[in-house]
Write a protein that holds these residues in place. Structure first.
Motif, PDB file in Angstrom:
ATOM      1  N   ALA A  11       0.838  -1.200   0.000  1.00  0.00           N
ATOM      2  CA  ALA A  11       0.000   0.000   0.000  1.00  0.00           C
ATOM      3  C   ALA A  11       0.871   1.247   0.000  1.00  0.00           C
ATOM      4  O   ALA A  11       0.561   2.233  -0.683  1.00  0.00           O
ATOM      5  CB  ALA A  11      -0.938  -0.002   1.207  1.00  0.00           C
ATOM      6  N   LEU A  14       2.155   1.727  -3.537  1.00  0.00           N
ATOM      7  CA  LEU A  14       1.084   2.215  -4.407  1.00  0.00           C
ATOM      8  C   LEU A  14       0.711   3.656  -4.085  1.00  0.00           C
ATOM      9  O   LEU A  14       0.331   4.414  -4.980  1.00  0.00           O
ATOM     10  CB  LEU A  14      -0.140   1.307  -4.306  1.00  0.00           C
ATOM     11  CG  LEU A  14       0.022  -0.089  -4.917  1.00  0.00           C
ATOM     12  CD1 LEU A  14      -1.187  -0.954  -4.589  1.00  0.00           C
ATOM     13  CD2 LEU A  14       0.240  -0.021  -6.412  1.00  0.00           C
ATOM     14  N   GLU A  15       0.835   4.048  -2.822  1.00  0.00           N
ATOM     15  CA  GLU A  15       0.503   5.406  -2.409  1.00  0.00           C
ATOM     16  C   GLU A  15       1.381   6.444  -3.113  1.00  0.00           C
ATOM     17  O   GLU A  15       0.999   7.596  -3.268  1.00  0.00           O
ATOM     18  CB  GLU A  15       0.633   5.538  -0.885  1.00  0.00           C
ATOM     19  CG  GLU A  15       0.143   6.843  -0.336  1.00  0.00           C
ATOM     20  CD  GLU A  15      -1.351   7.079  -0.545  1.00  0.00           C
ATOM     21  OE1 GLU A  15      -1.722   8.252  -0.706  1.00  0.00           O
ATOM     22  OE2 GLU A  15      -2.133   6.120  -0.550  1.00  0.00           O
ATOM     23  N   HIS A  19      -3.503   8.927  -8.400  1.00  0.00           N
ATOM     24  CA  HIS A  19      -4.794   8.248  -8.546  1.00  0.00           C
ATOM     25  C   HIS A  19      -5.160   8.260 -10.030  1.00  0.00           C
ATOM     26  O   HIS A  19      -4.765   9.161 -10.763  1.00  0.00           O
ATOM     27  CB  HIS A  19      -5.878   8.936  -7.707  1.00  0.00           C
ATOM     28  CG  HIS A  19      -7.089   8.092  -7.555  1.00  0.00           C
ATOM     29  ND1 HIS A  19      -8.097   8.080  -8.484  1.00  0.00           N
ATOM     30  CD2 HIS A  19      -7.440   7.202  -6.598  1.00  0.00           C
ATOM     31  CE1 HIS A  19      -9.027   7.224  -8.106  1.00  0.00           C
ATOM     32  NE2 HIS A  19      -8.642   6.680  -6.955  1.00  0.00           N
ATOM     33  N   GLU A  20      -5.911   7.274 -10.476  1.00  0.00           N
ATOM     34  CA  GLU A  20      -6.261   7.161 -11.897  1.00  0.00           C
ATOM     35  C   GLU A  20      -7.009   8.377 -12.429  1.00  0.00           C
ATOM     36  O   GLU A  20      -7.009   8.620 -13.630  1.00  0.00           O
ATOM     37  CB  GLU A  20      -7.069   5.901 -12.161  1.00  0.00           C
ATOM     38  CG  GLU A  20      -8.447   5.915 -11.529  1.00  0.00           C
ATOM     39  CD  GLU A  20      -9.270   4.695 -11.850  1.00  0.00           C
ATOM     40  OE1 GLU A  20      -9.062   4.073 -12.905  1.00  0.00           O
ATOM     41  OE2 GLU A  20     -10.146   4.364 -11.037  1.00  0.00           O
ATOM     42  N   ALA A  43       1.855  -1.617 -12.074  1.00  0.00           N
ATOM     43  CA  ALA A  43       0.850  -0.690 -11.565  1.00  0.00           C
ATOM     44  C   ALA A  43       1.286   0.722 -11.927  1.00  0.00           C
ATOM     45  O   ALA A  43       2.416   1.112 -11.654  1.00  0.00           O
ATOM     46  CB  ALA A  43       0.737  -0.815 -10.050  1.00  0.00           C
ATOM     47  N   ARG A  46      -3.240   4.386  -8.787  1.00  0.00           N
ATOM     48  CA  ARG A  46      -4.170   3.817  -7.820  1.00  0.00           C
ATOM     49  C   ARG A  46      -5.579   3.905  -8.394  1.00  0.00           C
ATOM     50  O   ARG A  46      -5.882   4.794  -9.173  1.00  0.00           O
ATOM     51  CB  ARG A  46      -4.098   4.591  -6.504  1.00  0.00           C
ATOM     52  CG  ARG A  46      -2.777   4.413  -5.794  1.00  0.00           C
ATOM     53  CD  ARG A  46      -2.649   5.308  -4.575  1.00  0.00           C
ATOM     54  NE  ARG A  46      -2.402   6.673  -5.026  1.00  0.00           N
ATOM     55  CZ  ARG A  46      -3.129   7.735  -4.665  1.00  0.00           C
ATOM     56  NH1 ARG A  46      -4.128   7.615  -3.825  1.00  0.00           N
ATOM     57  NH2 ARG A  46      -2.839   8.926  -5.122  1.00  0.00           N
ATOM     58  N   PRO A  51      -6.775   0.713  -0.611  1.00  0.00           N
ATOM     59  CA  PRO A  51      -5.336   0.958  -0.674  1.00  0.00           C
ATOM     60  C   PRO A  51      -4.573  -0.037  -1.530  1.00  0.00           C
ATOM     61  O   PRO A  51      -3.432   0.209  -1.896  1.00  0.00           O
ATOM     62  CB  PRO A  51      -4.898   0.853   0.789  1.00  0.00           C
ATOM     63  CG  PRO A  51      -5.901  -0.063   1.408  1.00  0.00           C
ATOM     64  CD  PRO A  51      -7.199   0.222   0.688  1.00  0.00           C
ATOM     65  N   SER A  53      -5.754  -1.431  -4.586  1.00  0.00           N
ATOM     66  CA  SER A  53      -6.318  -1.563  -5.929  1.00  0.00           C
ATOM     67  C   SER A  53      -5.622  -0.571  -6.853  1.00  0.00           C
ATOM     68  O   SER A  53      -5.253   0.522  -6.451  1.00  0.00           O
ATOM     69  CB  SER A  53      -7.827  -1.341  -5.913  1.00  0.00           C
ATOM     70  OG  SER A  53      -8.138  -0.079  -5.381  1.00  0.00           O
ATOM     71  N   PHE A  54      -5.419  -0.991  -8.101  1.00  0.00           N
ATOM     72  CA  PHE A  54      -4.674  -0.163  -9.037  1.00  0.00           C
ATOM     73  C   PHE A  54      -5.038  -0.476 -10.482  1.00  0.00           C
ATOM     74  O   PHE A  54      -5.679  -1.490 -10.770  1.00  0.00           O
ATOM     75  CB  PHE A  54      -3.162  -0.348  -8.831  1.00  0.00           C
ATOM     76  CG  PHE A  54      -2.663  -1.756  -9.056  1.00  0.00           C
ATOM     77  CD1 PHE A  54      -2.194  -2.158 -10.300  1.00  0.00           C
ATOM     78  CD2 PHE A  54      -2.634  -2.670  -8.024  1.00  0.00           C
ATOM     79  CE1 PHE A  54      -1.730  -3.453 -10.501  1.00  0.00           C
ATOM     80  CE2 PHE A  54      -2.163  -3.964  -8.205  1.00  0.00           C
ATOM     81  CZ  PHE A  54      -1.710  -4.357  -9.463  1.00  0.00           C
ATOM     82  N   TYR A  71      -7.866  -3.243 -14.455  1.00  0.00           N
ATOM     83  CA  TYR A  71      -7.962  -3.040 -13.011  1.00  0.00           C
ATOM     84  C   TYR A  71      -7.490  -4.291 -12.287  1.00  0.00           C
ATOM     85  O   TYR A  71      -7.799  -5.412 -12.703  1.00  0.00           O
ATOM     86  CB  TYR A  71      -9.402  -2.716 -12.598  1.00  0.00           C
ATOM     87  CG  TYR A  71      -9.813  -1.340 -13.047  1.00  0.00           C
ATOM     88  CD1 TYR A  71      -9.515  -0.226 -12.278  1.00  0.00           C
ATOM     89  CD2 TYR A  71     -10.467  -1.156 -14.256  1.00  0.00           C
ATOM     90  CE1 TYR A  71      -9.869   1.042 -12.692  1.00  0.00           C
ATOM     91  CE2 TYR A  71     -10.827   0.110 -14.688  1.00  0.00           C
ATOM     92  CZ  TYR A  71     -10.522   1.203 -13.898  1.00  0.00           C
ATOM     93  OH  TYR A  71     -10.865   2.459 -14.321  1.00  0.00           O
TER      94      TYR A  71
END
Length: 105
Positions: A11, A14-15, A19-20, A43, A46, A51, A53-54, A71
């Motif tokens: 997470a 990815l953070e 965001h997409e 990825a 996000r 937290p 998912s990407f 996704y």
């Protein structure tokens, strides 16, 4: 690359991605996931509110770079189980390695 990746480790990686809904064309980093089934998933952003998912791509030889993003979600069947990469087609494997890297243009 990490030996024992946790949900919070992933997470955190990815953070660091946008965001997409943000400027996807300006994405300068990606997270590379290797799986137990020998697959590689990248990825790029996000997705959704979770937290883990990407949006990204599963790498295949011969890709043109024009493929549509898909996704993905990282999850486990129960607490303490290894994290898995899952997309709309199903399980892509257990995460064996993850690394934040610069996105090549």
């Amino acid at each position: 690359m990490a030996d024992a990746l946790t949900g919070s480790d992933l997470a955190e990686m990815l953070e660091q991605l946008p965001h997409e809904t943000e400027n996807a064309q300006d994405i300068a980093r990606r997270v590379r996931f290797d799986t137990s089934q020998g697959r590689t998933v990248f990825a790029f952003a996000r997705a959704g509110g979770g937290p883990l998912s990407f949006t990204g791509l599963e790498f295949h030889p011969g890709m043109t770079g024009e493929e549509d993003w898909d996704y993905f979600v990282l999850g486990a069947e129960k607490a303490g189980d290894p994290l898995q990469v899952i997309n709309r087609k199903g399980l892509l494997g257990v995460v064996t390695a993850a690394e934040l890297e610069s996105r090549g243009k």
